[in-house]
Design a protein around this motif. Structure first.
Motif, PDB file in Angstrom:
ATOM      1  N   GLY A  87       0.783  -1.224   0.000  1.00 16.75           N
ATOM      2  CA  GLY A  87       0.000   0.000   0.000  1.00 16.75           C
ATOM      3  C   GLY A  87       0.815   1.274   0.000  1.00 16.75           C
ATOM      4  N   ASP A  88       2.112   1.157   0.228  1.00 15.69           N
ATOM      5  CA  ASP A  88       2.986   2.327   0.246  1.00 15.69           C
ATOM      6  C   ASP A  88       3.444   2.632  -1.178  1.00 15.69           C
ATOM      7  N   THR A  89       3.222   3.850  -1.650  1.00  7.25           N
ATOM      8  CA  THR A  89       3.600   4.222  -3.016  1.00  7.25           C
ATOM      9  C   THR A  89       4.792   5.171  -3.049  1.00  7.25           C
ATOM     10  N   SER A  90       5.435   5.382  -1.916  1.00  7.58           N
ATOM     11  CA  SER A  90       6.581   6.290  -1.878  1.00  7.58           C
ATOM     12  C   SER A  90       7.797   5.636  -2.529  1.00  7.58           C
ATOM     13  N   PRO A  91       8.702   6.444  -3.104  1.00  9.58           N
ATOM     14  CA  PRO A  91       9.890   5.895  -3.794  1.00  9.58           C
ATOM     15  C   PRO A  91      10.979   5.483  -2.817  1.00  9.58           C
ATOM     16  N   VAL A  92      10.694   4.486  -2.009  1.00  9.29           N
ATOM     17  CA  VAL A  92      11.604   4.042  -0.954  1.00  9.29           C
ATOM     18  C   VAL A  92      12.952   3.594  -1.514  1.00  9.29           C
ATOM     19  N   CYS A  93      12.910   2.813  -2.585  1.00  6.78           N
ATOM     20  CA  CYS A  93      14.163   2.261  -3.132  1.00  6.78           C
ATOM     21  C   CYS A  93      15.033   3.357  -3.741  1.00  6.78           C
ATOM     22  N   THR A  94      14.418   4.276  -4.480  1.00 10.03           N
ATOM     23  CA  THR A  94      15.182   5.357  -5.103  1.00 10.03           C
ATOM     24  C   THR A  94      15.765   6.290  -4.057  1.00 10.03           C
ATOM     25  N   ASP A  95      14.933   6.721  -3.128  1.00  9.18           N
ATOM     26  CA  ASP A  95      15.409   7.643  -2.090  1.00  9.18           C
ATOM     27  C   ASP A  95      16.488   6.993  -1.232  1.00  9.18           C
ATOM     28  N   GLY A  96      16.258   5.736  -0.859  1.00  6.28           N
ATOM     29  CA  GLY A  96      17.250   5.038  -0.057  1.00  6.28           C
ATOM     30  C   GLY A  96      18.552   4.845  -0.813  1.00  6.28           C
ATOM     31  N   MET A  97      18.458   4.459  -2.077  1.00  8.37           N
ATOM     32  CA  MET A  97      19.665   4.222  -2.864  1.00  8.37           C
ATOM     33  C   MET A  97      20.443   5.510  -3.098  1.00  8.37           C
ATOM     34  N   ARG A  98      19.750   6.615  -3.247  1.00  4.76           N
ATOM     35  CA  ARG A  98      20.452   7.891  -3.392  1.00  4.76           C
ATOM     36  C   ARG A  98      21.346   8.140  -2.182  1.00  4.76           C
ATOM     37  N   GLY A  99      20.805   7.878  -0.990  1.00  2.75           N
ATOM     38  CA  GLY A  99      21.602   8.030   0.225  1.00  2.75           C
ATOM     39  C   GLY A  99      22.728   7.022   0.318  1.00  2.75           C
ATOM     40  N   ILE A 100      22.471   5.792  -0.128  1.00  2.00           N
ATOM     41  CA  ILE A 100      23.499   4.746  -0.078  1.00  2.00           C
ATOM     42  C   ILE A 100      24.657   5.089  -1.007  1.00  2.00           C
ATOM     43  N   ILE A 110      25.391  -4.540  -4.192  1.00  2.00           N
ATOM     44  CA  ILE A 110      24.422  -5.493  -4.717  1.00  2.00           C
ATOM     45  C   ILE A 110      23.049  -4.983  -4.302  1.00  2.00           C
ATOM     46  N   ALA A 111      22.165  -4.777  -5.281  1.00  2.00           N
ATOM     47  CA  ALA A 111      20.864  -4.178  -4.988  1.00  2.00           C
ATOM     48  C   ALA A 111      19.730  -5.054  -5.499  1.00  2.00           C
ATOM     49  N   LEU A 112      18.743  -5.273  -4.650  1.00  2.00           N
ATOM     50  CA  LEU A 112      17.558  -6.038  -5.017  1.00  2.00           C
ATOM     51  C   LEU A 112      16.629  -5.156  -5.842  1.00  2.00           C
ATOM     52  N   SER A 113      16.304  -5.607  -7.044  1.00  3.56           N
ATOM     53  CA  SER A 113      15.383  -4.886  -7.911  1.00  3.56           C
ATOM     54  C   SER A 113      14.176  -5.774  -8.176  1.00  3.56           C
ATOM     55  N   ALA A 114      13.656  -5.761  -9.390  1.00  3.40           N
ATOM     56  CA  ALA A 114      12.485  -6.577  -9.712  1.00  3.40           C
ATOM     57  C   ALA A 114      12.507  -6.950 -11.187  1.00  3.40           C
ATOM     58  N   SER A 135      13.798   3.876 -11.432  1.00  3.32           N
ATOM     59  CA  SER A 135      14.612   5.026 -11.026  1.00  3.32           C
ATOM     60  C   SER A 135      15.822   4.586 -10.215  1.00  3.32           C
ATOM     61  N   MET A 136      15.619   3.599  -9.333  1.00  2.00           N
ATOM     62  CA  MET A 136      16.739   3.092  -8.544  1.00  2.00           C
ATOM     63  C   MET A 136      17.802   2.489  -9.451  1.00  2.00           C
ATOM     64  N   ARG A 189      23.149   2.552 -12.146  1.00  2.00           N
ATOM     65  CA  ARG A 189      23.906   2.458 -13.386  1.00  2.00           C
ATOM     66  C   ARG A 189      24.725   3.725 -13.657  1.00  2.00           C
ATOM     67  N   ALA A 190      24.219   4.872 -13.217  1.00  2.00           N
ATOM     68  CA  ALA A 190      24.916   6.139 -13.437  1.00  2.00           C
ATOM     69  C   ALA A 190      26.063   6.346 -12.456  1.00  2.00           C
ATOM     70  N   SER A 191      26.143   5.516 -11.429  1.00  2.00           N
ATOM     71  CA  SER A 191      27.205   5.646 -10.435  1.00  2.00           C
ATOM     72  C   SER A 191      28.497   5.034 -10.963  1.00  2.00           C
ATOM     73  N   ALA A 192      29.570   5.280 -10.245  1.00  2.43           N
ATOM     74  CA  ALA A 192      30.868   4.692 -10.608  1.00  2.43           C
ATOM     75  C   ALA A 192      31.171   3.478  -9.741  1.00  2.43           C
ATOM     76  N   LEU A 193      30.150   2.910  -9.120  1.00  2.00           N
ATOM     77  CA  LEU A 193      30.335   1.788  -8.207  1.00  2.00           C
ATOM     78  C   LEU A 193      30.429   0.463  -8.966  1.00  2.00           C
ATOM     79  N   ASP A 194      30.901  -0.557  -8.282  1.00  3.63           N
ATOM     80  CA  ASP A 194      30.935  -1.913  -8.825  1.00  3.63           C
ATOM     81  C   ASP A 194      29.629  -2.598  -8.429  1.00  3.63           C
TER      82      ASP A 194
END
Length: 205
Positions: free
Chosen positions: A76-89, A102-106, A135-136, A141-146
């Motif tokens: 029921g939650d429609t907030s962008p939890v994964c995007t907002d959280g990943m931005r901080g990560i 390593i990130a869980l997507s869908a 968005s996440m 993908r735009a990051s320089a991370l492995d």
């Protein structure tokens, strides 16, 4: 290994923490409340905070050999939890000098959005959740991370089988299922082995 885990109190996260501890790894996890995870262990360090507190996020990733995100939204939650959280990560990893993510997507996110009529139907039903995953993924993908993106089949609470199929072109199909415990085992194995670095991998039973 030293692991940083985000989403540790969720269904996949709890399995991941338990399996990582059993394998001898050290863990730091960000939780809103220390009571959110009913696991106590000398190699488990809980940081109480949120993504609104960058210092806490940086503390979790500091010194980590791998960062694993299993963030997800409650029903029921429609907030962008994964995007907002990943931005901080990502910001915290850059600040701390951590590299492996390593990130869980869908399955159905990004380029798999038109994989089948069923996926297109699912994306209409849970549109906000899938946009969040899109968005996440773009942010990662735009990051320089492995990085590695993990797209599981439909998850279940069934018993762990101890094996699963994984591949970048795998199509799980309508009957594709995966126990959360098996997904956790794959995430942990990928953190150790790095078999799908810079790829989006589909995982199914």
């Amino acid at each position: 290994m030293k692991l940083a885990i985000f989403g540790a109190s969720g269904g996949v996260g709890r399995h991941l923490v338990e399996q990582a501890l059993q394998a001898g790894h050290e863990i730091k996890a960000l939780l809103r409340s220390a009571s959110a995870l009913s696991i106590a262990h000398p190699r488990l360090h809980i940081v109480v905070g949120s993504f609104a507190q960058p210092d806490g996020v940086t503390e979790v990733v500091q010194g980590a050999d791998a960062v694993i995100s299993v963030l997800g939204v409650r029903k029921g939650d429609t907030s962008p939890v994964c995007t907002d959280g990943m931005r901080g990560i990502v910001q915290a990893m850059n600040a701390a000098g951590a590299r492996r993510l390593i990130a869980l997507s869908a399955y159905g996110a990004s380029e798999t959005r038109n994989a089948s009529l069923f996926i297109r139907f699912v994306r209409r039903i849970i549109a906000a959740k899938m946009r969040d995953k899109d968005s996440m993924e773009a942010l990662i993908r735009a990051s320089a991370l492995d990085w590695t993106l993990v797209r599981p089949a439909v998850l279940s609470n069934g018993e762990q089988h101890g094996h699963c199929r994984a591949g970048t072109s795998l199509r799980p199909g309508l009957a594709g299922r995966l126990a959360r415990a098996d997904l956790a085992a794959f995430l942990l194995r990928e953190a150790v082995e790095g078999s799908f670095m810079g790829e989006a991998v589909v995982v199914a039973q």
